[in-house]
Scaffold this motif. Structure first.
Motif, PDB file in Angstrom:
ATOM      1  N   GLN A 100       0.804  -1.223   0.000  1.00 51.08           N
ATOM      2  CA  GLN A 100       0.000   0.000   0.000  1.00 51.08           C
ATOM      3  C   GLN A 100       0.840   1.278   0.000  1.00 51.08           C
ATOM      4  O   GLN A 100       0.294   2.376  -0.058  1.00 51.08           O
ATOM      5  N   ARG A 128       0.647   8.556   4.596  1.00 50.25           N
ATOM      6  CA  ARG A 128       0.564   7.701   3.408  1.00 50.25           C
ATOM      7  C   ARG A 128      -0.726   6.890   3.402  1.00 50.25           C
ATOM      8  O   ARG A 128      -1.352   6.711   2.360  1.00 50.25           O
ATOM      9  N   LYS A 131      -3.475   8.956   2.295  1.00 51.56           N
ATOM     10  CA  LYS A 131      -3.264   9.547   0.961  1.00 51.56           C
ATOM     11  C   LYS A 131      -3.589  11.036   1.007  1.00 51.56           C
ATOM     12  O   LYS A 131      -4.272  11.587   0.137  1.00 51.56           O
ATOM     13  N   GLU A 133      -3.264  15.155   1.135  1.00 54.35           N
ATOM     14  CA  GLU A 133      -2.657  16.171   0.283  1.00 54.35           C
ATOM     15  C   GLU A 133      -1.654  17.000   1.089  1.00 54.35           C
ATOM     16  O   GLU A 133      -1.817  17.186   2.292  1.00 54.35           O
TER      17      GLU A 133
END
Length: 199
Positions: A100, A128, A131, A133
């Protein structure tokens, strides 16, 4: 578990009577988070009825905690880390985390499962996993030890501070620091995890 709001802080009312022998003080800053993480099946004790809130968590255990949170879906392949053998309690979790992109190894090809997880590694793994920004505003500049954050962890730490996941560590003299390269305790992991899940 049910959640009620008390001011701005979420409190958890647990549906069981079990308590860790070393997490009995309801005024401890980590009390709610420890039992919320335990009740959610994300973190267990260390045996003999103890949680060990001040013990440092290792890399394999944090990978396992995040693996549980993600539903324990099987990895399609096997990570190439030279020190992750088949059949270990953390093997599936590390394979999943590597697939992942949640974890990376070291330049020598190892994962070092028993190495203490640092606060900046912890933030990076959550960054991570989410995900998330990149946060453009520099939230680290106000901390006196901002320069101690590794380049690879800056975006993640900045996001963690901006998101309220990391508030800093208060020193004896009152100074608030990031303490990025110190080992993260089990209580800190539980607290950060529950903040993360609350969104």
């Amino acid at each position: 578990l049910t959640e009620t709001e008390t001011g701005k802080q979420a409190k958890y009312q647990l549906a069981f009577d079990f308590r860790f022998a070393d997490v009995m003080d309801e005024n401890a800053w980590y009390y709610d988070a420890v039992y919320a993480a335990y009740d959610a099946g994300l973190m267990n004790g260390v045996g003999e009825g103890l949680f060990a809130p001040n013990a440092t968590l290792d890399r394999a255990t944090l990978a396992t905690v995040l693996y549980r949170e993600a539903g324990e879906s099987a990895a399609k392949g096997t990570a190439s880390f030279t020190d992750i053998a088949e059949g270990q309690w953390y093997t599936d979790a590390v394979n999943w985390a590597a697939e992942q992109g949640v974890v990376n190894g070291y330049p020598d090809g190892t994962f070092r499962p028993e190495a203490p997880i640092t606060r900046q590694e912890m933030a990076t793994m959550l960054y991570r996993l989410a995900k998330a920004e990149k946060v453009e505003e520099d939230k680290l500049a106000s901390f006196p030890d901002a320069a101690s954050v590794a380049d690879w962890a800056k975006d993640a730490m900045n996001w963690a501070v901006a998101s309220g996941l990391i508030n800093g560590v208060k020193a004896a003299d009152g100074t608030i620091t990031l303490d990025a390269q110190s080992g993260a305790t089990r209580a800190q992991i539980a607290t950060l995890l529950m903040r993360f899940l609350e969104g």
